[in-house]
Design a protein around this motif. Structure first.
Motif, PDB file in Angstrom:
ATOM      1  N   UNK A 139       0.827  -1.192   0.000  1.00 32.22           N
ATOM      2  CA  UNK A 139       0.000   0.000   0.000  1.00 32.22           C
ATOM      3  C   UNK A 139       0.868   1.250   0.000  1.00 32.22           C
ATOM      4  N   UNK A 140       0.626   2.155  -0.915  1.00 34.85           N
ATOM      5  CA  UNK A 140       1.423   3.365  -1.049  1.00 34.85           C
ATOM      6  C   UNK A 140       0.591   4.613  -0.802  1.00 34.85           C
ATOM      7  N   UNK A 141      -0.491   4.451  -0.070  1.00 33.46           N
ATOM      8  CA  UNK A 141      -1.359   5.582   0.242  1.00 33.46           C
ATOM      9  C   UNK A 141      -1.772   5.525   1.701  1.00 33.46           C
ATOM     10  N   UNK A 142      -1.943   6.694   2.277  1.00 33.75           N
ATOM     11  CA  UNK A 142      -2.537   6.825   3.598  1.00 33.75           C
ATOM     12  C   UNK A 142      -3.955   7.350   3.430  1.00 33.75           C
ATOM     13  N   UNK A 143      -4.910   6.621   3.975  1.00 32.81           N
ATOM     14  CA  UNK A 143      -6.320   7.007   3.839  1.00 32.81           C
ATOM     15  C   UNK A 143      -6.855   7.342   5.221  1.00 32.81           C
ATOM     16  N   UNK A 144      -7.339   8.549   5.359  1.00 31.55           N
ATOM     17  CA  UNK A 144      -7.919   9.007   6.624  1.00 31.55           C
ATOM     18  C   UNK A 144      -9.417   9.196   6.452  1.00 31.55           C
ATOM     19  N   UNK A 145     -10.155   8.865   7.495  1.00 27.95           N
ATOM     20  CA  UNK A 145     -11.600   9.073   7.521  1.00 27.95           C
ATOM     21  C   UNK A 145     -11.879  10.275   8.421  1.00 27.95           C
ATOM     22  N   UNK A 146     -12.554  11.268   7.866  1.00 30.59           N
ATOM     23  CA  UNK A 146     -12.829  12.502   8.596  1.00 30.59           C
ATOM     24  C   UNK A 146     -14.338  12.726   8.663  1.00 30.59           C
ATOM     25  N   UNK A 147     -14.759  13.490   9.654  1.00 28.50           N
ATOM     26  CA  UNK A 147     -16.181  13.764   9.857  1.00 28.50           C
ATOM     27  C   UNK A 147     -16.357  15.205  10.292  1.00 28.50           C
ATOM     28  N   UNK A 148     -17.465  15.763   9.935  1.00 26.36           N
ATOM     29  CA  UNK A 148     -17.907  17.025  10.515  1.00 26.36           C
ATOM     30  C   UNK A 148     -19.385  16.880  10.855  1.00 26.36           C
ATOM     31  N   UNK A 149     -19.831  17.686  11.784  1.00 27.27           N
ATOM     32  CA  UNK A 149     -21.178  17.501  12.320  1.00 27.27           C
ATOM     33  C   UNK A 149     -21.908  18.826  12.393  1.00 27.27           C
ATOM     34  N   UNK A 150     -23.223  18.734  12.236  1.00 26.22           N
ATOM     35  CA  UNK A 150     -24.093  19.892  12.459  1.00 26.22           C
ATOM     36  C   UNK A 150     -24.657  19.762  13.872  1.00 26.22           C
ATOM     37  N   UNK A 151     -24.407  20.802  14.669  1.00 26.97           N
ATOM     38  CA  UNK A 151     -24.733  20.775  16.091  1.00 26.97           C
ATOM     39  C   UNK A 151     -25.893  21.720  16.370  1.00 26.97           C
ATOM     40  N   UNK A 152     -26.869  21.217  17.128  1.00 24.49           N
ATOM     41  CA  UNK A 152     -27.973  22.050  17.604  1.00 24.49           C
ATOM     42  C   UNK A 152     -27.679  22.456  19.040  1.00 24.49           C
ATOM     43  N   UNK A 153     -27.527  23.770  19.266  1.00 24.46           N
ATOM     44  CA  UNK A 153     -27.222  24.258  20.593  1.00 24.46           C
ATOM     45  C   UNK A 153     -28.463  24.393  21.459  1.00 24.46           C
ATOM     46  N   UNK A 154     -28.231  24.673  22.756  1.00 22.40           N
ATOM     47  CA  UNK A 154     -29.348  24.818  23.685  1.00 22.40           C
ATOM     48  C   UNK A 154     -30.188  26.043  23.365  1.00 22.40           C
ATOM     49  N   UNK A 155     -29.587  27.043  22.697  1.00 26.81           N
ATOM     50  CA  UNK A 155     -30.324  28.263  22.357  1.00 26.81           C
ATOM     51  C   UNK A 155     -31.081  28.136  21.048  1.00 26.81           C
ATOM     52  N   UNK A 156     -31.056  26.952  20.432  1.00 19.37           N
ATOM     53  CA  UNK A 156     -31.756  26.739  19.170  1.00 19.37           C
ATOM     54  C   UNK A 156     -30.917  27.014  17.941  1.00 19.37           C
ATOM     55  N   UNK A 157     -29.723  27.586  18.117  1.00 20.74           N
ATOM     56  CA  UNK A 157     -28.850  27.834  16.974  1.00 20.74           C
ATOM     57  C   UNK A 157     -28.146  26.574  16.505  1.00 20.74           C
ATOM     58  N   UNK A 158     -27.677  26.622  15.282  1.00 20.79           N
ATOM     59  CA  UNK A 158     -26.993  25.471  14.701  1.00 20.79           C
ATOM     60  C   UNK A 158     -25.641  25.895  14.163  1.00 20.79           C
ATOM     61  N   UNK A 159     -24.655  25.095  14.416  1.00 19.77           N
ATOM     62  CA  UNK A 159     -23.307  25.338  13.921  1.00 19.77           C
ATOM     63  C   UNK A 159     -22.775  24.072  13.274  1.00 19.77           C
ATOM     64  N   UNK A 160     -21.794  24.241  12.413  1.00 19.12           N
ATOM     65  CA  UNK A 160     -21.151  23.105  11.759  1.00 19.12           C
ATOM     66  C   UNK A 160     -19.683  23.092  12.153  1.00 19.12           C
ATOM     67  N   UNK A 161     -19.229  21.972  12.661  1.00 17.63           N
ATOM     68  CA  UNK A 161     -17.839  21.853  13.099  1.00 17.63           C
ATOM     69  C   UNK A 161     -16.910  21.795  11.896  1.00 17.63           C
TER      70      UNK A 161
END
Length: 262
Positions: free
Chosen positions: A96-118
Motif C-alpha cells: 500500500x502506497x497511500x494513507x487514507x484518513x476518515x474525517x467527519x464534521x457535524x451539524x450541532x444544535x445548541x441549547x439556544x436553538x442555533x446550529x453550527x457546523x464543526x
C-alpha cells in the motif's frame, strides 16, 4: 522325577489343552472384501489427486504474477471461479502506497436553538494516537473504522447510492461508529447531522529516493446523514457540553446536501 506343581510343562492347567490364540477382527478397509477394497483405494487416490490439484490451483491464484499464471491463468481462473474464489494474496508485491484518513464534521444544535457546523475531525488520527506507544493496541483502534469505511465504499456506487440491504447496513454501522467517537468530544450541543469524507494522500518517497510523489490529499465526500435515535450511544441524546468544537471551514448555517470537494 520332578513334578509340576503349578501345571503342565506348557503352562496350562493340569490335564487341560493349550490356550488358543484368537485373531483380532479386521477393521477399516481391511474388513472389506477384495472388490470393495479396490474401489475404496481408487476413491482415496482420486481424492488425493483432487486435493493436490486444488492446492496447486489455489497457490497459483493467490501468488504474484509469474510464468505459470501468465501461461495457464485462464485455466486457473476457470478452476477457482466462482466456487473457490479467494480475496487474499500470498505475498504483497505492491504494498500500500497511500494513507487514507476518515474525517467527519457535524451539524450541532445548541441549547439556544442555533446550529453550527464543526470543522473536519480526523477520526483516523485519533485511532493512530491510541495505537502509538501501546504494547497491546486494541483490535477496535486498529481496524474498526478502516474496515467500516471499506464496507461502506464496497456496498455503494460512485455517487454514494446503496447497493441493496448491505449498503443500508453499512450506513447505519458508520453512523453508530462516528457517534461513539463524537460522544467523547465536547461539541456544545446535540449532533443532528454528520458528513464523512476520506482523505487519500500518497506516501512520501524515502529521503534516499529520487522518486517524485504527489502527497496532496484527494477527498471523497459522502452526503450528509441525519442522525436517528438508534444511532446514538446510550444516554448520548441528553448530553450537552459547554464548549463547541470548531475548526477551519466551520460555519453557522446548516447544510442539506453534499458539499463539492476540490
Amino acid at each position: 522325577m520332578d513334578s509340576y506343581d503349578d501345571g503342565g510343562p506348557d503352562g496350562s492347567e493340569p490335564g487341560g489343552s493349550p490356550e488358543r490364540v484368537t485373531e483380532r477382527p479386521r477393521t477399516g478397509i481391511a474388513a472389506l472384501s477384495m472388490p470393495y477394497q479396490v474401489v475404496a483405494a481408487v476413491a482415496l487416490a482420486v481424492l488425493g489427486v483432487f486435493a493436490c490439484v486444488h492446492l496447486a490451483m489455489v497457490f497459483l491464484h493467490v501468488a504474484p504474477s509469474n510464468t505459470l499464471t501468465k501461461k495457464h491463468g485462464e485455466a486457473v481462473d476457470d478452476w477457482m471461479y466462482p466456487e473457490f474464489e479467494q480475496n487474499w494474496k500470498l505475498f504483497a508485491p505492491n504494498p500500500l502506497q497511500q494513507n487514507i484518513s476518515v474525517e467527519v464534521r457535524a451539524q450541532i444544535a445548541g441549547a439556544d436553538g442555533g446550529r453550527t457546523t464543526t470543522g473536519w475531525i480526523d477520526l483516523t488520527a485519533q485511532d493512530t494516537a491510541r495505537i502509538r506507544g501501546s504494547l497491546l493496541p486494541s483490535h477496535t483502534a486498529q481496524n474498526e473504522l478502516r474496515r467500516a469505511w471499506d464496507f461502506y465504499l464496497n456496498s455503494h456506487t460512485e455517487d454514494h447510492r446503496p447497493n441493496g440491504l448491505r449498503g443500508e447496513l453499512s450506513e447505519e454501522y458508520m453512523r453508530r461508529i462516528v457517534l461513539l467517537r463524537l460522544d467523547e468530544r465536547a461539541l456544545g450541543g446535540t449532533v443532528e447531522k454528520i458528513q464523512l469524507r476520506s482523505a487519500t494522500r500518497g506516501v512520501p518517497a524515502p529521503v534516499w529516493s529520487n522518486e517524485k510523489v504527489d502527497t496532496a490529499p484527494v477527498f471523497r465526500a459522502a452526503p450528509w446523514w441525519r442522525v436517528t435515535p438508534a444511532d446514538r450511544p446510550t444516554g448520548a441524546g441528553a448530553r450537552t457540553d459547554a464548549s463547541t468544537q470548531t475548526g477551519p471551514g466551520a460555519r453557522s448555517e446548516g447544510l442539506n446536501g453534499t458539499e463539492a470537494v476540490r
